[in-house]
Write an enzyme that holds these catalytic residues in place. Sequence first.
Site, mmCIF file in Angstrom:
data_model
loop_
_atom_site.group_PDB
_atom_site.id
_atom_site.type_symbol
_atom_site.label_atom_id
_atom_site.label_comp_id
_atom_site.label_asym_id
_atom_site.label_seq_id
_atom_site.Cartn_x
_atom_site.Cartn_y
_atom_site.Cartn_z
ATOM 1 N N MET A 118 -26.109 28.422 36.728
ATOM 2 C CA MET A 118 -24.954 28.589 38.037
ATOM 3 C C MET A 118 -26.033 29.216 39.463
ATOM 4 O O MET A 118 -25.807 30.195 39.826
ATOM 5 C CB MET A 118 -24.265 30.022 37.611
ATOM 6 C CG MET A 118 -23.300 29.315 36.291
ATOM 7 S SD MET A 118 -22.633 30.995 36.259
ATOM 8 C CE MET A 118 -23.317 32.317 35.655
ATOM 9 N N ASP A 119 -26.203 28.028 40.141
ATOM 10 C CA ASP A 119 -27.220 28.366 41.553
ATOM 11 C C ASP A 119 -26.178 28.403 43.126
ATOM 12 O O ASP A 119 -25.615 27.156 42.756
ATOM 13 C CB ASP A 119 -28.625 27.053 41.107
ATOM 14 C CG ASP A 119 -29.570 28.221 42.247
ATOM 15 O OD1 ASP A 119 -29.248 28.999 42.415
ATOM 16 O OD2 ASP A 119 -30.410 27.006 42.306
#
Length: 343
Positions: A118-119
């Site tokens: 989850m960047d």
Amino acid sequence: MLAIPFPSTARPRSLPLEGQPVGCPVVAAQGPRRRRKAAERQAHVGVLPQSFGGIQIPRLAGDRVPAAAAISAESSFVGAREHAYESRQAESPVSEETSPLPPGLSPDLMPRHVAFIMDGNSRWARERGLPTSAGHSAGYRSLREIVRLSSSWGIKVLTVFAFSSENWLRPKTEVDFLMRLFEGVIRENLEDFKRQGIRLCIIGDSTKLPRSLQELAAEASEVTKDNAVIELLVAVSYSGRSDIVQACQKIAQRVRDGTLEPSGITEAVIEEELVTNCSINSPYPDLLIRTSGELRLSNFLLWQSAYSELYFSKLLWPDFGEAEYIDALSSFQQRQRRFGLRT
């Protein structure tokens, strides 16, 4: 209460499958085939209120403070999204039955285990002149939606990279906020996890976490251990390399104790000692998705992802929603997974 409800079954969306490469080990996302309107995007990614679950959302040192007009606009989006979310929750009773898949997706080809890097939370906030904490809070909302969709579509395991071992090097104010956010999210949703059949497991080096978070994570794991709708593995203070190292250390201890012969060290033995062994369905992701346009694993599930299909999206994590998830699953369903065999 910030719950993760199951979705209404009356939300099909059509998405053609043509145009995606077949059999490609790595596919960079080209964006959803059907662009959502800007209002829909903003309604999904608005920022949380200044506090929830008793947690105050602080501004971090060095953050730019948005203008009053921008704050007012963000607040209006939050209010609209909260109303829509609560309405959908009321219309969607909790059930262990899965909802119909969106058109174009085959139930027989759905991945059993999906992992997410989850960047992009900080970049999302920076682009909007918002504090970093707002990006992390918006990212939480995206996670909540992905859990909801995954459970309703029959995915059995969801593993998310929430905080790496390298993230401890970030500014202390940001780290402290994230620790409070993790604790607040677990505490606020624990009863809903139990009620909705979500089995929660926090993986990583828990010794570095605040004592209160360690105790809460252990409690959540215990009280949800019999849940069977979906497993949610949250990687906090996690390193893929360190995971392999600690597994080797445990195996070496077993050899020294005489309970295991060196010749008895197999892939299955190593798997037993990895932190993902808490999964009862599948420790190996079928599909690994990374957002924000970066094309690397960043030390995430290095052993477990040996045969995972990879999907990279250019969207920042708070912008990743249902349409993008359908794109990723559609791409996955067109891959040829041979595992070294000739077909």
